[in-house]
Design an enzyme around this catalytic site. Structure first.
Site, PDB file in Angstrom:
ATOM      1  CD  GLU A 182      -9.936   7.182  -8.314  1.00 17.57           C
ATOM      2  OE1 GLU A 182      -9.773   5.961  -8.126  1.00 17.57           O
ATOM      3  OE2 GLU A 182      -8.980   7.963  -8.493  1.00 17.57           O
ATOM      4  CE  LYS A 210       1.288   6.768 -12.653  1.00 15.61           C
ATOM      5  NZ  LYS A 210       0.024   7.090 -12.006  1.00 15.61           N
ATOM      6  CE  LYS A 217      -6.330   8.414  -6.589  1.00 13.12           C
ATOM      7  NZ  LYS A 217      -6.286   7.945  -7.964  1.00 13.12           N
ATOM      8  CD1 TRP A 241       7.195   0.591  -3.746  1.00 17.01           C
ATOM      9  CD2 TRP A 241       7.096  -1.616  -4.133  1.00 17.01           C
ATOM     10  NE1 TRP A 241       6.038   0.112  -3.177  1.00 17.01           N
ATOM     11  CE2 TRP A 241       5.953  -1.235  -3.392  1.00 17.01           C
ATOM     12  CE3 TRP A 241       7.248  -2.955  -4.477  1.00 17.01           C
ATOM     13  CZ2 TRP A 241       4.972  -2.152  -3.008  1.00 17.01           C
ATOM     14  CZ3 TRP A 241       6.278  -3.860  -4.098  1.00 17.01           C
ATOM     15  CH2 TRP A 241       5.158  -3.449  -3.364  1.00 17.01           C
ATOM     16  CG  ASN A 281      11.305  -3.280 -12.435  1.00 14.86           C
ATOM     17  OD1 ASN A 281      10.697  -3.584 -11.415  1.00 14.86           O
ATOM     18  ND2 ASN A 281      10.703  -2.812 -13.510  1.00 14.86           N
ATOM     19  N   GLY A 282      11.870  -6.363 -10.839  1.00 14.63           N
ATOM     20  CA  GLY A 282      11.067  -7.579 -11.023  1.00 14.63           C
ATOM     21  C   GLY A 282      11.226  -8.473  -9.810  1.00 14.63           C
ATOM     22  CD  GLU A 322      -3.720   6.369  -4.388  1.00 12.76           C
ATOM     23  OE1 GLU A 322      -2.838   5.567  -4.641  1.00 12.76           O
ATOM     24  OE2 GLU A 322      -4.578   6.715  -5.224  1.00 12.76           O
ATOM     25  NE  ARG A 362       9.519   1.706 -13.366  1.00 18.23           N
ATOM     26  CZ  ARG A 362       8.690   1.121 -14.207  1.00 18.23           C
ATOM     27  NH1 ARG A 362       7.961   1.839 -15.019  1.00 18.23           N
ATOM     28  NH2 ARG A 362       8.592  -0.186 -14.238  1.00 18.23           N
ATOM     29  CG  HIS A 368     -28.297  -2.783   3.900  1.00 20.10           C
ATOM     30  ND1 HIS A 368     -29.428  -3.428   4.352  1.00 20.10           N
ATOM     31  CD2 HIS A 368     -28.659  -2.110   2.782  1.00 20.10           C
ATOM     32  CE1 HIS A 368     -30.427  -3.170   3.522  1.00 20.10           C
ATOM     33  NE2 HIS A 368     -29.985  -2.364   2.565  1.00 20.10           N
ATOM     34  CB  CYS A 389      12.374  -1.426  -9.118  1.00 17.41           C
ATOM     35  SG  CYS A 389      12.272  -2.258  -7.545  1.00 17.41           S
TER      36      CYS A 389
HETATM   37  C1  F6R Z   1      -4.287   4.729  -7.500  1.00 27.75           C
HETATM   38  C2  F6R Z   1      -3.469   4.118  -8.529  1.00 27.75           C
HETATM   39  C3  F6R Z   1      -3.420   2.648  -8.579  1.00 27.75           C
HETATM   40  C4  F6R Z   1      -3.417   2.167 -10.036  1.00 27.75           C
HETATM   41  C5  F6R Z   1      -3.246   0.649 -10.082  1.00 27.75           C
HETATM   42  C6  F6R Z   1      -3.321   0.122 -11.492  1.00 27.75           C
HETATM   43  O1  F6R Z   1      -4.250   6.122  -7.577  1.00 27.75           O
HETATM   44  O2  F6R Z   1      -2.845   4.799  -9.307  1.00 27.75           O
HETATM   45  O3  F6R Z   1      -4.472   2.081  -7.877  1.00 27.75           O
HETATM   46  O4  F6R Z   1      -4.605   2.542 -10.635  1.00 27.75           O
HETATM   47  O5  F6R Z   1      -2.011   0.317  -9.526  1.00 27.75           O
HETATM   48  O6  F6R Z   1      -2.340   0.679 -12.301  1.00 27.75           O
HETATM   49  P1  F6R Z   1      -2.467   0.637 -13.863  1.00 27.75           P
HETATM   50  O7  F6R Z   1      -3.622   1.494 -14.252  1.00 27.75           O
HETATM   51  O8  F6R Z   1      -1.171   1.174 -14.373  1.00 27.75           O
HETATM   52  O9  F6R Z   1      -2.684  -0.795 -14.242  1.00 27.75           O
END
Ligand code: F6R
Length: 615
Positions: free
Chosen positions: A488, A610, A492, A74, A100-101, A495, A27, A511, A2
């Site tokens: 990673e 984010k 990526k 969100w 937001n929260g 997501e 966000r 395994h 949010c």
């Molecule tokens: C994936 C991604 C998330 C963040 C995670 C932690 O691409 O961006 O997995 O890495 O939400 O976020 P931060 O780094 O802001 O604590």
């Protein structure tokens, strides 16, 4: 999670709020709304979907109001519908709020309010806040500010909120606990901009106040900001001047923020590396490193806590620190750590890694560690974020604003910082001799150029990605320090393209995951480590023997693995321990192109946001 934005001043609020929402959309982007206030009347518009959907329902007229608040959501409590979108009214419609929260005790509060005759239009926890403010403001001669304070005293949970009331229409009240909130100051306090972060504000002012937890600010035109705690006690505040260029927060010539951010890496890595490493001399600097050095060298153990992509860089940190500094490292998902009664000792050093510095689980795990007496060290990208402010020490990643929801440049910057910290610790612990340290520092200085060279392969990666659009599942394999990079790469792809992908240590394949391999399941293998090369070649052969397709990331000039593989992506040669930064580049680009060609919204993948400021 949010985004909120608000304005009070002399300009028209509407364009500031709408543009602000667009900038905060990363966000949260499942519904949005806006409240404009003037002369005892609110105009409220809300819509499910993106900010562009909201714009479509707002009448095309000049909105003259100079006060307003807005929200991009969100969803946590209640589906993403226009009814659940913010702003929310109080029962009498005299007060509006954006939030937001999460309010954890909203159920008992809501039940009580309903018994007392308050009505609710949504399933959100937020409506409780605004009705509580209304209830408090009805008790005798209570001011708007006092009513907000009294309501906040009853809440458990997290909030960054902005409230407007018809009774005192010249005031915008904002408050924060657990969720970030910045106040931008107009010239001589003539106007104020508020937002969940600086991004929507920098166009107008670079002078900001970041509220602390449990603080409430009253904003009125031509009056100094008044900050108090929720019990009415005055609090002092600092005005921070931030250097944030408007170009940093726009897409520029790129189609997506994610692509822009991937391509910014030669610069962001250069900024990060040379903010902590002298360009010529072999000197590594971190603020407070002098004081921390003793603790680092005496540390029996380092705990790394993080989530998501930052957790992957934490795993890479484990390889780096154990290899170069010989200090035991444990890496934990912050969300697991904080709820499992972990053992944290006073002589532990806890690294909290976070792009945003606001991730609720990482912040809570860091706070818990601090309470146990451990030394906390935050590695953050956002200046002035909660983790950066609360940790005993902070190292910034200087990757610049990251807006694409999928983290790319922040990830590589985190690895750069961890590499430098590992070298510095190794030297301090006298386990890394000067020759090796000098070599690694020299190699690190080359990384931005090597990343630029890797980016030249962009078109090849795009062509390769085109071949995998119909695939439903992917396996990513890596060994040693490149195992977390495989994780990673898989994250990526998942997501942003919604293709199932699983990262695995290459040696573990036999395994279990090997059972899945057939002609339909492609395997991406990171085969750049010199140390495990023969073993990785064997893993590729095992996949081929089962009719699997192999895509390998190989070093330039590679022969053996390239011959076995169906497709290759090449990177320039880098010493094993510093490879993850460079290897991440083709993996991120590959996911990006697959997702774009599948028609996915890479900057705003479905269901994601984010900065995860809720648990
Ligand atoms: C994936 C991604 C998330 C963040 C995670 C932690 O691409 O961006 O997995 O890495 O939400 O976020 P931060 O780094 O802001 O604590």
């Amino acid at each position: 999670m949010c985004g909120i934005v608000g304005y009070i001043g002399l300009r028209k609020a509407y364009p500031i709020l709408i543009e602000g929402l667009k900038r905060l959309e990363y966000r949260g982007y499942d519904s949005a709304g806006i409240a404009l206030s003037s002369e005892n009347a609110f105009e409220v518009y809300k819509e499910a979907g993106k900010v562009s959907d909201l714009e479509k329902i707002i009448p095309d007229k000049e909105h003259l109001q100079t006060i307003g608040i807005a929200h991009t959501r969100w969803a946590t409590h209640g589906e993403p519908t226009s009814q659940n979108a913010h702003p929310h009214y109080s029962s009498s419609k005299d007060i509006v709020v954006v939030h937001n929260g999460i309010i954890e005790n909203f159920m008992p509060l809501k039940r009580r309010l309903i018994k007392e005759g308050y009505t609710f239009q949504s399933d959100t926890d937020t409506e409780v806040i605004v009705n509580l403010i209304e209830k408090e403001s009805k008790k005798g001669r209570v001011s708007f500010e006092e009513a907000v304070n009294k309501a906040l005293q009853q809440l458990h949970g997290a909030y960054a909120l902005a409230v407007l009331s018809k009774k005192e229409p010249e005031k915008l009240i904002v408050a924060r606990k657990g969720s970030p909130l910045a106040i931008g100051l107009g010239k001589e306090y003539s106007e104020f901009f508020i937002a969940s972060d600086a991004i929507p504000i920098v166009e107008y002012t670079q002078d900001l106040i970041y509220l602390n937890d449990n603080e409430v600010a009253v904003l009125e035109r031509n009056k100094k900001v008044v900050v108090k705690d929720i019990y009415g006690k005055s609090k002092s505040y600092k005005v921070k001047h931030i250097e944030l260029d408007n170009n940093m927060v726009t897409k520029g010539e790129y189609e997506h923020f994610m692509l822009k951010e991937i391509f910014e890496q030669p610069d962001t890595l250069s900024n990060t590396i040379f903010s902590h490493l002298d360009e010529k001399e072999n000197i590594i600097y971190f603020e407070g490193l002098g004081k921390l050095k003793k603790q680092l060298s005496e540390a029996k153990r380092i705990l790394i806590i993080a989530c998501g992509t930052s957790w992957h860089s934490g795993l890479i940190g484990e390889y780096l620190i154990e290899e170069l500094a010989r200090v035991p490292v444990e890496v934990e998902y912050a969300s697991e750590f904080r709820y499992r009664n972990p053992i944290v000792r006073k002589d532990d050093i806890v690294f909290a890694i976070s792009q945003s510095g606001e991730t609720a689980d990482t912040l809570a795990a860091m706070r818990y560690s601090k309470e146990q007496g451990a030394t906390t060290f935050a590695i953050c990208n956002v200046y002035g974020s909660s983790m950066a402010r609360e940790a005993d020490f902070v190292a910034y990643t200087y990757a610049g604003v990251e807006i694409g929801v999928a983290s790319t440049k922040a990830f590589t910057a985190q690895i750069a910082v961890l590499s430098l910290l590992a070298i510095a610790m190794g030297q301090e612990n006298k386990v890394l001799d000067m020759k090796k340290a000098t070599f690694l520092m020299k190699e690190l200085r080359k990384i931005p150029k090597l990343v630029a060279k890797t980016l030249e392969k962009d078109a090849e990666i795009e062509r390769l990605a085109k071949k995998f659009l119909d695939v439903t599942s992917f396996l990513y394999l890596g060994r040693g320090i490149n195992f977390p990079v495989a994780l990673e790469g898989a994250l990526k792809l998942k997501e942003i393209s919604y293709i199932h992908a699983e990262g695995y240590p290459a040696a573990e394949m036999k395994h279990g995951p090997i059972a899945m391999i057939d002609e339909k399941l492609p395997t991406l293998i990171v085969g750049t480590n010199e140390m495990y090369y023969e073993k990785i070649v064997s893993n590729a052969q095992e996949v081929k023997a089962r009719k699997g397709t192999v895509i390998s990331v190989v070093n330039e000039g590679d022969k053996q693995l390239s011959d076995i593989s169906d497709y290759v992506m090449t990177i320039p040669k880098v010493t094993d321990i510093l490879q993850p930064i460079v290897v991440a580049v083709p993996l991120h680009l590959f996911s990006y192109y697959v997702a774009v060609m599948k028609g996915c919204n890479v900057d705003q993948p479905r269901n994601l946001a984010k900065s995860v400021t809720v648990e």
